[in-house]
Design an enzyme around this catalytic site. Structure first.
Site, PDB file in Angstrom:
ATOM      1  CE1 TYR A  15      -3.756   2.338   0.477  1.00 57.36           C
ATOM      2  CE2 TYR A  15      -2.920   2.840   2.669  1.00 57.36           C
ATOM      3  CZ  TYR A  15      -3.808   3.086   1.638  1.00 57.36           C
ATOM      4  OH  TYR A  15      -4.746   4.076   1.771  1.00 57.36           O
ATOM      5  CE  LYS A 538      -9.998  12.833  13.710  1.00 55.03           C
ATOM      6  NZ  LYS A 538      -8.698  12.124  13.743  1.00 55.03           N
ATOM      7  CG  ASP A 542      -7.035  11.782  10.800  1.00 57.63           C
ATOM      8  OD1 ASP A 542      -7.222  10.682  10.245  1.00 57.63           O
ATOM      9  OD2 ASP A 542      -6.715  11.903  11.993  1.00 57.63           O
ATOM     10  CG  HIS A 544      -7.629   6.870  10.733  1.00 61.27           C
ATOM     11  ND1 HIS A 544      -6.868   7.303   9.677  1.00 61.27           N
ATOM     12  CD2 HIS A 544      -7.876   5.555  10.497  1.00 61.27           C
ATOM     13  CE1 HIS A 544      -6.651   6.296   8.844  1.00 61.27           C
ATOM     14  NE2 HIS A 544      -7.252   5.235   9.315  1.00 61.27           N
TER      15      HIS A 544
END
Length: 672
Positions: A15, A538, A542, A544
């Site tokens: 990846y 956040k 991103d 996650h």
């Protein structure tokens, strides 16, 4: 040594992608020369979420976690000198999957390649984005339409392409148990296939072709016996669904075809050399059993918990695969677990549990309804909280983290700043300038006409792929394509799952959480407020959000009033919320590497607003040099993956609040 016929090895991928199309292309060609047999493209967050590099939300994110692809020119450079008709390319892309596949198809056509020969996979699984990865753009209904249109296009025009990779990988990263991972992935597959067949775009006699092109992308953790049994359970349930629900008679079209990236969640910053053996064990889960063997494998690098791996680190992971496939005798035998009563009992347990959960989701109206209600997200947040609590208590041992923590100095990390790849901050300016030049040079009239046609198709019922391909040819950009569809479909903010997550850590007398709760109450009393208020933010793109959610849940359980508005916020929005909610601390969570741009922006905005004294803490994958720079800039505390004790983190946040308000320090409880 007995000579036996050997099975063909799985596709071996890495990846990869970062900085620019040119640099990523050079990396791909080097990896192919080392024996890699397929490509796996990592796109940066602006590309994944449909923003051009010059958008305000793209700041600090361009080229960080993948390659930026803003238009056809970028895609040409990304695959320069790589024969697409002979390559097997996996593209980890979801909300903008149709757009990236259109660019790929057009590049192949420009080179004279027959699209019918193109082989590869687009992930194209939007459900897991709502639940775990956070790169969704549109509401569930329109997102499902994009997926449906893309699947029917590939069946008719790119018959060797896998148009969707039902992805349970990120579900496990977000805390899913094996039962949840299997059942949620199967519920997604059912929702997608039901939508495709309901669209009327596939004749009855070609249903098997559609089912046969569905593939999966799964996760394999370090409990490799359980994980191997999970793969067998996946295969058993998929065979049943395709045969009973969709009437597929060809066993080849009912085959459970999956690729895998083994678990990155379990990789540790502490003693990162231990990650090598974790990766090997996880790979064995998806290769040892012939009847449930992965068709493609990509392994993370040992240092992914530290930052972006270097080419040498990726080579190490590729060599792990090659040693197993070419030096060992693994591929010479039939399934070595066939007939094992231990394995069969575990597979039966997982199948029974997954089918029961799948039935529960069906009763709710299917995967999309379970997403919109917040049920799936809440279950994942709860499962992740339970896992983190087991690690903190020591009930789930993690070598080098909560057991066997004494260590010799590691030569691998002697120079931490050189142990990872860093992206040149000047990349963003170069990519943005190239985007402006692209817009100046294109036929503006054709681009405008293509976008108008796309909006018209979106407002109607036509398959969107033809209009998307014309946008690619006309020089439309990633952001323009996405904004055209936003204008028609709107945007979607997924449920966070925080408010409904149960309490998973006890606050009984004598426990660390009880001690932190006393600190929270005492500090609130000394400040003369009813409750301490923590904003969990956040910034950037991103998605996650697992760490942010766990901090929010534990802070809530410790007595904070938590302000958490989910992902994808600008520094301006975060500062605005901090001031409006009159919070006592701002906690920023960033895993993409954009902390170097976004955190100083938040600090500067707080200072201009007259709130420079408001403490800011930051958590994420942050190299040591960056952490030092953030603290020097005024950040009160920096937390990285080695800070696994969430209760202790909450205690340190209280300390930051006390320090900022000139209160005497209180003892910080240590986690076991």
């Amino acid at each position: 040594m007995t000579s036996r016929p050997r099975d063909r090895p799985w596709l071996m991928r890495t990846y990869a992608g970062h900085s620019t199309a040119e640099e990523s292309n050079a990396l791909y060609r080097r990896n192919l020369a080392k024996g890699q047999t397929g490509l796996s493209v990592a796109f940066d967050l602006p590309t994944q979420t449909g923003y051009d590099p010059d958008h305000v939300l793209a700041r600090g994110e361009v080229g960080r976690v993948g390659v930026p692809v803003a238009h056809l020119g970028d895609m040409r450079r990304l695959f320069a000198d790589i024969p697409l008709e002979r390559m097997n390319t996996s593209m980890t892309i979801n909300a903008t999957a149709m757009w990236l596949l259109a660019l790929y198809q057009v590049v192949a056509e420009e080179r004279g390649a027959d699209p019918a020969l193109l082989q590869g996979t687009t992930q194209n699984d939007i459900v897991k984005e709502y639940l775990s990865r956070g790169t969704h753009v549109f509401p569930p209904g329109p997102s499902l339409r994009l997926t449906t249109d893309m699947i029917t296009h590939t069946v008719n025009h790119l018959p060797k392409w896998n148009p969707i990779n039902i992805c349970s990988y990120h579900l496990q990263e977000a805390g899913a148990t094996p039962v949840q991972e299997v059942s949620y992935a199967m519920a997604t597959a059912v929702a997608v296939l039901d939508a495709v067949f309901a669209s009327g775009q596939v004749p009855e006699e070609r249903r098997g072709e559609v089912v046969g092109r569905i593939s999966f992308f799964v996760n394999a953790g370090v409990r490799f016996i359980e994980e191997m049994c999970k793969m067998r359970a996946f295969a058993r349930i998929w065979e049943r669904i395709t045969r009973e629900r969709y009437g597929v008679t060809d066993p080849r079209q009912r085959r459970f075809r999956y690729g895998v990236q083994v678990n990155s969640l379990g990789l540790t910053e502490a003693q990162p050399e231990n990650n090598v053996q974790r990766i090997v064990l996880e790979m064995l889960a998806v290769t040892l059993s012939k009847d449930a063997r992965a068709r493609a494998v990509q392994l993370p690098a040992w240092n992914e918990a530290l930052g972006l791996p270097r080419p040498w680190d990726q080579q190490w992971s590729l060599r792990i695969q090659q040693v197993l496939a070419h030096e060992s005798d693994l591929l010479e035998y039939e399934d070595i677990f066939a007939g094992s009563h231990v394995i069969e009992a575990e597979v039966d347990r997982l199948v029974t549990g997954a089918l029961a959960e799948l039935a529960r989701i069906e009763e709710m109206g299917g995967a999309m309804a379970a997403v919109e209600s917040g049920y799936l997200k809440a279950r994942l947040v709860a499962s992740h909280a339970e896992r983190r609590a087991r690690i903190e208590s020591g009930d789930e041992p993690v070598v080098g983290v909560n057991v066997f923590t004494s260590t010799e100095p590691s030569p691998l990390t002697a120079d931490l700043d050189a142990a990872i790849t860093t992206v040149d901050p000047a990349v963003e300016a170069r990519v943005t300038a190239a985007l402006a030049a692209w817009r100046d040079d294109r036929d503006e009239g054709r681009a405008a006409e293509a976008l108008t046609a796309l909006k018209k198709a979106a407002a109607g019922t036509d398959n969107l792929m033809a209009a998307t391909v014309e946008c690619a040819r006309a020089g439309v950009t990633t952001g323009e394509w996405t904004w055209a569809l936003r204008d028609v479909f709107g945007e979607f903010r997924a449920p966070t799952g925080v408010s409904s997550a149960p309490v998973t850590v006890t606050a009984a007398p004598g426990t660390p959480l009880a001690s932190v709760r006393r600190k929270v109450r005492r500090t609130a009393s000394e400040l003369g407020c009813g409750q301490l208020r923590l904003l969990v933010g956040k910034p950037g793109l991103d998605g996650h959000s697992n760490g942010a959610e766990q901090i929010a849940v534990r802070a809530r359980d410790a007595g904070f009033e938590v302000v958490y508005q989910g992902i994808r916020l600008t520094p301006e929005e975060i500062v605005g919320a901090a001031l409006a909610e009159d919070v006592h601390c701002v906690g920023l969570s960033i895993l993409s590497g954009s902390h170097t741009a976004l955190v100083p922006d938040v600090l500067a905005r707080l200072e201009r607003a007259g709130a420079a004294e408001l403490p800011v803490v930051v958590g994420g994958i942050i190299p040591r040099a960056d952490a030092d720079a953030l603290r020097a800039a005024g950040v009160a505390a920096v937390f990285t993956p080695k800070d696994f004790g969430i209760t202790e983190i909450i205690g340190r946040i209280v300390d930051a609040i006390r320090t900022a308000n000139k209160l005497d320090p209180l003892e910080v409880p240590s986690c076991p």
